[in-house]
Design a protein around this motif. Structure first.
Motif, PDB file in Angstrom:
ATOM      1  N   ILE A   1       0.854  -1.187   0.000  1.00 53.32           N
ATOM      2  CA  ILE A   1       0.000   0.000   0.000  1.00 53.32           C
ATOM      3  C   ILE A   1       0.889   1.236   0.000  1.00 53.32           C
ATOM      4  O   ILE A   1       1.788   1.351   0.846  1.00 53.32           O
ATOM      5  CB  ILE A   1      -0.910   0.021   1.240  1.00 53.32           C
ATOM      6  N   PRO A   2       0.682   2.167  -0.930  1.00 54.53           N
ATOM      7  CA  PRO A   2       1.489   3.405  -0.907  1.00 54.53           C
ATOM      8  C   PRO A   2       1.347   4.113   0.438  1.00 54.53           C
ATOM      9  O   PRO A   2       0.245   4.217   0.990  1.00 54.53           O
ATOM     10  CB  PRO A   2       0.873   4.240  -2.037  1.00 54.53           C
ATOM     11  N   LYS A   3       2.440   4.601   0.975  1.00 57.38           N
ATOM     12  CA  LYS A   3       2.406   5.240   2.288  1.00 57.38           C
ATOM     13  C   LYS A   3       1.601   6.538   2.282  1.00 57.38           C
ATOM     14  O   LYS A   3       1.189   7.018   3.335  1.00 57.38           O
ATOM     15  CB  LYS A   3       3.829   5.496   2.780  1.00 57.38           C
TER      16      LYS A   3
ATOM     17  N   GLN B   1      -4.278 -11.431  18.373  1.00 61.11           N
ATOM     18  CA  GLN B   1      -3.258 -10.853  17.509  1.00 61.11           C
ATOM     19  C   GLN B   1      -3.311  -9.327  17.562  1.00 61.11           C
ATOM     20  O   GLN B   1      -4.363  -8.718  17.783  1.00 61.11           O
ATOM     21  CB  GLN B   1      -3.465 -11.316  16.056  1.00 61.11           C
ATOM     22  N   LYS B   2      -2.157  -8.707  17.335  1.00 61.07           N
ATOM     23  CA  LYS B   2      -2.074  -7.248  17.305  1.00 61.07           C
ATOM     24  C   LYS B   2      -2.927  -6.695  16.166  1.00 61.07           C
ATOM     25  O   LYS B   2      -2.997  -7.289  15.089  1.00 61.07           O
ATOM     26  CB  LYS B   2      -0.618  -6.828  17.127  1.00 61.07           C
TER      27      LYS B   2
ATOM     28  N   ASP C   1       3.078 -11.588  11.142  1.00 62.21           N
ATOM     29  CA  ASP C   1       4.402 -11.619  10.507  1.00 62.21           C
ATOM     30  C   ASP C   1       4.715 -10.330   9.759  1.00 62.21           C
ATOM     31  O   ASP C   1       5.311 -10.347   8.669  1.00 62.21           O
ATOM     32  CB  ASP C   1       4.513 -12.814   9.547  1.00 62.21           C
ATOM     33  N   GLY C   2       4.319  -9.199  10.327  1.00 57.47           N
ATOM     34  CA  GLY C   2       4.613  -7.914   9.720  1.00 57.47           C
ATOM     35  C   GLY C   2       3.653  -7.498   8.624  1.00 57.47           C
ATOM     36  O   GLY C   2       3.795  -6.414   8.043  1.00 57.47           O
ATOM     37  N   PHE C   3       2.673  -8.343   8.325  1.00 57.31           N
ATOM     38  CA  PHE C   3       1.664  -8.037   7.316  1.00 57.31           C
ATOM     39  C   PHE C   3       0.332  -7.720   7.990  1.00 57.31           C
ATOM     40  O   PHE C   3       0.010  -8.263   9.048  1.00 57.31           O
ATOM     41  CB  PHE C   3       1.445  -9.240   6.387  1.00 57.31           C
TER      42      PHE C   3
ATOM     43  N   ILE D   1      -2.407   1.730   6.843  1.00 62.11           N
ATOM     44  CA  ILE D   1      -1.404   2.780   6.706  1.00 62.11           C
ATOM     45  C   ILE D   1      -1.352   3.644   7.953  1.00 62.11           C
ATOM     46  O   ILE D   1      -0.275   4.032   8.436  1.00 62.11           O
ATOM     47  CB  ILE D   1      -1.687   3.634   5.456  1.00 62.11           C
ATOM     48  N   SER D   2      -2.516   3.940   8.514  1.00 60.10           N
ATOM     49  CA  SER D   2      -2.581   4.774   9.723  1.00 60.10           C
ATOM     50  C   SER D   2      -1.898   4.108  10.909  1.00 60.10           C
ATOM     51  O   SER D   2      -1.508   4.778  11.868  1.00 60.10           O
ATOM     52  CB  SER D   2      -4.034   5.095  10.081  1.00 60.10           C
ATOM     53  N   ASN D   3      -1.758   2.767  10.845  1.00 63.56           N
ATOM     54  CA  ASN D   3      -1.135   2.032  11.944  1.00 63.56           C
ATOM     55  C   ASN D   3       0.220   1.449  11.553  1.00 63.56           C
ATOM     56  O   ASN D   3       0.704   0.496  12.182  1.00 63.56           O
ATOM     57  CB  ASN D   3      -2.080   0.920  12.406  1.00 63.56           C
TER      58      ASN D   3
END
Length: 275
Positions: free
Chosen positions: A127-129, A178-179, A202-204, A234-236
């Motif tokens: 996702i574009p930042k 999960q987070k 896993d970072g996704f 993106i907000s997180n």
């Protein structure tokens, strides 16, 4: 050993007794079981809506030759019954299939007995930042809380009507820990339209489910849900997202591709035959 296959005398799980098979040995000892379960699902597999699931379970403490013989005899019985069920709906394209989780031995057995490999697809997107999205004013998003067994059973009834893989309470509870876990409902004028479930893995930003109620489709809500999720991710601080989808769910695959999801892996699952 003589192997006797018979139908179940009781039905404990909402299935017809004619769809349940039990295997016994010479001394009446239990050797294994099998069942077939038909359902019609236009939501995930529109082109092949008549789904007939079969499952075979072998008893413990048997040597391999006996285990293989029991499995084959149960398979022949349950497949015959599945084909009988298929003939009851000649108006629909059907698929007889097995397996929600990958297991090489199970897959090998089914493919050796005429089933074709099928897949679930792992897809990822970046996702574009700079991504931003403003939710339409008419749409309200609320946390869908599951606080009791009664809440869960009500949610599960809706979920199982839409998705091929039944909802498992233990898995759902694990996901809740999960987070960034969110189970969201999307409403218009106070009326439930659809929802989604996601969490960090896993970072996704892992998308577990996206759904729109059948009677609410065709209004673009699935795209609103994905845009809302992307904005949340993106907000997180999450700009990578992942999901898994059955390849037969072509509409969903094309939807995800339109949001720049790309296929990164296939899992061998759901071996079956289309009739």
């Amino acid at each position: 050993m003589n192997i006797e296959i018979c139908n179940s005398e009781e039905d404990k799980h909402g299935n017809s007794k004619e769809n349940i098979f039990l295997a016994f040995g010479d001394n009446g000892n239990y050797l294994g079981s099998a069942f077939t379960y038909p359902t019609i699902n236009y939501h995930q597999v529109y082109e092949t809506p008549y789904l007939i699931f079969i499952s075979i379970n072998i008893g413990d403490n048997m040597d391999k030759p006996l285990s293989d013989e029991v499995r084959k005899k149960l398979f022949d019985k349950v497949l015959l019954r599945a084909k009988e069920l298929r003939r009851q709906r000649p108006d629909l394209k059907a698929r007889i299939y097995s397996g929600f989780e990958y297991n090489k031995n199970t897959l090998d057995f089914y493919t050796k007995n005429g089933f074709k490999e099928d897949y679930s697809i792992i897809m990822e997107a970046v996702i574009p930042k700079s991504f931003e999205y403003i939710l339409p004013e008419k749409v309200k998003v609320v946390d869908w809380k599951i606080n009791s067994e009664q809440d869960f059973m009500k949610y599960k009834a809706m979920y199982d009507e839409i998705f091929v893989t039944p909802l498992d309470m233990e898995v759902f509870k694990e996901q809740e820990n999960q987070k960034h876990f969110k189970n969201l409902a999307f409403l218009i004028d106070g009326d439930l339209q659809g929802g989604c479930t996601f969490f960090e893995k896993d970072g996704f930003a892992y998308v577990e489910t996206i759904f729109v109620l059948p009677e609410k489709r065709g209004k673009g809500l699935s795209k609103i849900i994905i845009n809302y999720m992307f904005d949340y991710f993106i907000s997180n601080g999450l700009n990578k997202t992942k999901l898994e989808v059955w390849q037969l769910n072509k509409r969903a695959v094309e939807l995800y591709k339109s949001f720049n999801y790309i296929e990164v892996k296939k899992n061998l699952m759901f071996p079956g035959i289309t009739l």
